[in-house]
Design a protein around this motif. Structure first.
Motif, PDB file in Angstrom:
ATOM      1  N   GLY A  22      10.291 -14.697   2.930  1.00 56.34           N
ATOM      2  CA  GLY A  22      11.683 -14.519   2.566  1.00 56.34           C
ATOM      3  C   GLY A  22      11.895 -14.515   1.061  1.00 56.34           C
ATOM      4  O   GLY A  22      12.887 -14.046   0.566  1.00 56.34           O
ATOM      5  N   SER A  23      10.926 -15.034   0.322  1.00 57.52           N
ATOM      6  CA  SER A  23      11.046 -15.118  -1.126  1.00 57.52           C
ATOM      7  C   SER A  23      10.851 -13.742  -1.759  1.00 57.52           C
ATOM      8  O   SER A  23       9.948 -13.010  -1.402  1.00 57.52           O
ATOM      9  CB  SER A  23       9.992 -16.088  -1.665  1.00 57.52           C
ATOM     10  N   SER A  24      11.706 -13.403  -2.713  1.00 60.96           N
ATOM     11  CA  SER A  24      11.593 -12.103  -3.361  1.00 60.96           C
ATOM     12  C   SER A  24      10.647 -12.156  -4.551  1.00 60.96           C
ATOM     13  O   SER A  24      10.205 -11.132  -5.033  1.00 60.96           O
ATOM     14  CB  SER A  24      12.971 -11.612  -3.808  1.00 60.96           C
ATOM     15  N   LYS A  25      10.338 -13.354  -5.040  1.00 57.57           N
ATOM     16  CA  LYS A  25       9.452 -13.497  -6.185  1.00 57.57           C
ATOM     17  C   LYS A  25       8.010 -13.576  -5.698  1.00 57.57           C
ATOM     18  O   LYS A  25       7.660 -14.423  -4.896  1.00 57.57           O
ATOM     19  CB  LYS A  25       9.806 -14.754  -6.970  1.00 57.57           C
ATOM     20  N   VAL A  26       7.181 -12.689  -6.208  1.00 58.59           N
ATOM     21  CA  VAL A  26       5.775 -12.654  -5.838  1.00 58.59           C
ATOM     22  C   VAL A  26       4.969 -13.192  -7.010  1.00 58.59           C
ATOM     23  O   VAL A  26       5.159 -12.760  -8.142  1.00 58.59           O
ATOM     24  CB  VAL A  26       5.330 -11.209  -5.499  1.00 58.59           C
ATOM     25  N   ILE A  62       2.703  -5.293  -4.945  1.00 56.86           N
ATOM     26  CA  ILE A  62       2.411  -4.861  -6.308  1.00 56.86           C
ATOM     27  C   ILE A  62       3.573  -4.054  -6.881  1.00 56.86           C
ATOM     28  O   ILE A  62       3.973  -4.249  -8.025  1.00 56.86           O
ATOM     29  CB  ILE A  62       1.091  -4.070  -6.353  1.00 56.86           C
ATOM     30  N   GLU A  63       4.136  -3.175  -6.082  1.00 61.44           N
ATOM     31  CA  GLU A  63       5.269  -2.385  -6.560  1.00 61.44           C
ATOM     32  C   GLU A  63       6.459  -3.279  -6.886  1.00 61.44           C
ATOM     33  O   GLU A  63       7.105  -3.115  -7.930  1.00 61.44           O
ATOM     34  CB  GLU A  63       5.678  -1.340  -5.525  1.00 61.44           C
ATOM     35  N   LYS A  64       6.762  -4.246  -6.021  1.00 54.78           N
ATOM     36  CA  LYS A  64       7.866  -5.174  -6.286  1.00 54.78           C
ATOM     37  C   LYS A  64       7.601  -5.970  -7.556  1.00 54.78           C
ATOM     38  O   LYS A  64       8.506  -6.172  -8.372  1.00 54.78           O
ATOM     39  CB  LYS A  64       8.059  -6.128  -5.109  1.00 54.78           C
ATOM     40  N   TYR A  65       6.375  -6.432  -7.714  1.00 47.13           N
ATOM     41  CA  TYR A  65       6.022  -7.193  -8.908  1.00 47.13           C
ATOM     42  C   TYR A  65       6.183  -6.332 -10.155  1.00 47.13           C
ATOM     43  O   TYR A  65       6.741  -6.771 -11.163  1.00 47.13           O
ATOM     44  CB  TYR A  65       4.587  -7.702  -8.786  1.00 47.13           C
TER      45      TYR A  65
END
Length: 75
Positions: A22-26, A62-65
């Motif tokens: 659920g966390s958006s931070k990777v 990786i893309e989100k990061y």
């Protein structure tokens, strides 16, 4: 009695796993970040190709990061 301990352990780990999803931070290590930057310079936004070089990471992670942390610093 051993069965009930196993059951509670599985429940506990499942709860923490779902919290991570659920966390958006990777979180990435410094080595992973460096590799992502280097690979991006070589292949661009080919996230699946970059993910193939980092065990345990998906192209989406990786893309989100990249979009959340690195895209503004690389311009």
């Amino acid at each position: 009695m051993a069965d009930s301990n196993t059951s509670s352990t599985q429940t506990s780990s499942h709860s923490s796993d779902s919290g991570k999803r659920g966390s958006s931070k990777v979180e990435f290590s410094e080595d992973e970040e460096t590799l992502i930057i280097r690979m991006y310079k070589l292949v661009g936004k080919r996230w699946s190709l970059i993910a193939g070089r980092i065990p345990g990471r998906t192209a989406d992670e990786i893309e989100k990061y990249w979009t959340s942390r690195l895209s503004s610093s690389s311009k």
